[in-house]
Design a protein around this motif. Structure first.
Motif, PDB file in Angstrom:
ATOM      1  N   THR A 111       0.830  -1.210   0.000  1.00 31.38           N
ATOM      2  CA  THR A 111       0.000   0.000   0.000  1.00 31.38           C
ATOM      3  C   THR A 111       0.859   1.252   0.000  1.00 31.38           C
ATOM      4  N   LEU A 141      -7.671   1.403  -2.203  1.00 37.13           N
ATOM      5  CA  LEU A 141      -6.844   0.626  -1.275  1.00 37.13           C
ATOM      6  C   LEU A 141      -7.541   0.378   0.055  1.00 37.13           C
ATOM      7  N   MET A 166       4.926  -3.819  -4.781  1.00 32.36           N
ATOM      8  CA  MET A 166       3.960  -4.900  -4.538  1.00 32.36           C
ATOM      9  C   MET A 166       4.624  -6.264  -4.657  1.00 32.36           C
ATOM     10  N   ILE A 212      -1.296  -9.881  -1.407  1.00 31.73           N
ATOM     11  CA  ILE A 212      -1.675  -8.931  -2.458  1.00 31.73           C
ATOM     12  C   ILE A 212      -3.150  -9.154  -2.769  1.00 31.73           C
ATOM     13  N   HIS A 240      -5.206  -3.828  -3.923  1.00 35.19           N
ATOM     14  CA  HIS A 240      -3.890  -3.388  -4.373  1.00 35.19           C
ATOM     15  C   HIS A 240      -3.839  -3.292  -5.897  1.00 35.19           C
ATOM     16  N   CYS A 259      -3.470   0.223  -7.759  1.00 37.94           N
ATOM     17  CA  CYS A 259      -2.265   0.409  -8.562  1.00 37.94           C
ATOM     18  C   CYS A 259      -2.617   0.754 -10.005  1.00 37.94           C
TER      19      CYS A 259
END
Length: 423
Positions: free
Chosen positions: A190, A232, A368, A379, A383, A387
């Motif tokens: 994160t 997130l 990550m 993950i 995420h 991302c």
């Protein structure tokens, strides 16, 4: 005329003069046809044609060298020289385009590892002592490189040194302090994604502080970055029946969410400090090389972390540095701070600034991947979604810079990323 062409022309001059006298005598009606059997008349005829005495021709290649010159050039019927074949240099050109981009990618992979290293430092080591030792080691190496490359410290005014000290306070002290404190409350994956919102935050801070126009692309980039951060923190409902799904977000989840939000705000503060670092660079009275700025950032960072770092180190923190901890700290200083800088600026000098900005998207992906590989961080889909939104924001932010006139690559790319500040 280039030297090689002059040599090539002097090697062909007798034959060319004979052909000119036999076939194109009408081009020079004032010159009579001399006796070509005498070598003296050939030289006098060339002097009569030019109207002045010719200088001595430069030494020219003969034999294999002459054939090499002829193979590299060609002469058309109108005596126009054709440039050499470009296909002969195509492999070297491909290699020269490949290595700068590889350097940029490796630099961002290393910068992505900084959040994983920071998480280890936060959990196992005294934070300020670790940061002080890190900047001490990095300063020793960077000063050595600066003296080797540029012969000494930058020659600039006290005002510029004050600006670099403020840059160190923002990009060195505040950025690293807020990042490591934020890593106490959130996971490194994160943190890496939030740190990648730097280009959007730089556009926002530029519009507020410098009154730069806040374009539609800038607004879209900021919105994408904000949506990525919001994704997130979308809660993951527990598996169960429908009533359980409705009450999955319990008070314990609320406490965990508050802790995660605190970590997020601390890391956003770190990104804002990095944006101020970039904006302060525009206040310099005279340009200073990136190597000098990064070196002074390390030196001033050592001074700023010294009070708390020395206090922690000699109040019992030295005993927590195991062999593994020292290896991590050496990587933190020499690999991330020095290595990422050298790779970034060796590559950014050979590509456009807008293209260099695209490579900053590698950093959250690296964070990550390394967090899942080295720290067993799970993950989740949040995420991946966050991302993706942040990467789209980076693409929009770099699209803005691609419309501006291209400056030196290192200078224009500083608007999108600065590894010395990220590290």
């Amino acid at each position: 005329m280039p030297v090689s062409l002059r040599c090539f022309g002097s090697a062909l001059r007798p034959g060319a003069d004979t052909a000119a006298s036999g076939n194109h005598s009408g081009d020079h009606p004032a010159v009579s046809a001399p006796n070509t059997d005498s070598p003296l008349t050939s030289g006098s005829r060339s002097r009569q044609r030019t109207g002045a005495e010719e200088p001595e021709p430069l030494p020219c290649a003969t034999g294999r060298q002459q054939s090499s010159v002829m193979s590299r050039t060609a002469i058309r019927k109108n005596n126009e020289v054709v440039p050499p074949e470009r296909t002969a240099t195509a492999p070297s050109a491909t290699v020269s385009r490949f290595w700068p981009r590889l350097s940029l990618a490796l630099a961002m992979i290393i910068v992505g590892s900084s959040v994983v290293t920071g998480k280890y430092v936060t959990v196992t080591l005294p934070v300020y002592a670790s940061l002080w030792l890190r900047f001490c080691m990095a300063s020793a190496v960077m000063v050595t490189i600066l003296y080797w490359k540029e012969g000494g410290l930058p020659q600039c005014s006290l005002r510029d040194y004050g600006i670099m000290f403020a840059q160190a306070a923002c990009g060195g002290f505040l950025f690293n302090t807020l990042l490591l404190e934020g890593l106490r409350y959130t996971d490194p994956a994160t943190a890496g994604i939030i740190t990648a919102t730097g280009p959007a935050c730089a556009l926002l801070v530029s519009s507020i502080v410098l009154r730069e126009p806040f374009t539609r692309n800038a607004a879209l980039s900021v919105c994408l970055a904000a949506s990525g951060i919001a994704l997130l923190h979308v809660p993951t409902p527990q598996a169960g029946t429908a009533p359980e799904l409705m009450h999955a977000f319990s008070f314990s989840d609320l406490a965990g969410s508050f802790s995660a939000l605190l970590g997020t705000f601390l890391i956003i503060g770190a990104v804002m400090a990095e944006s101020l670092f970039l904006l302060l660079g525009k206040r310099m009275q005279r340009p200073v090389s990136p190597l000098a700025v990064s070196t002074m950032l390390c030196v001033f960072g050592t001074v700023q972390f010294a009070p708390q770092g020395i206090t922690e180190l000699f109040s019992g923190g030295l005993g927590s540095f195991t062999h593994t901890a020292w290896l991590v700290l050496i990587w933190y200083a020499l690999g991330i701070t020095v290595g990422a800088y050298l790779l970034w600026f060796s590559g950014v000098a050979h590509v456009r600034g807008s293209e260099a900005g695209v490579y900053t998207g590698i950093m959250p992906l690296s964070a990550m991947f390394l967090a899942g590989l080295l720290l067993d961080t799970p993950i989740r889909w949040q995420h991946l979604a966050g991302c993706t939104a942040v990467l789209l924001g980076i693409a929009v932010a770099t699209r803005r810079t691609s419309k501006e006139p291209e400056k030196a690559s290192g200078q224009s790319s500083r608007q999108t990323s600065e590894p010395s500040a990220n590290c």
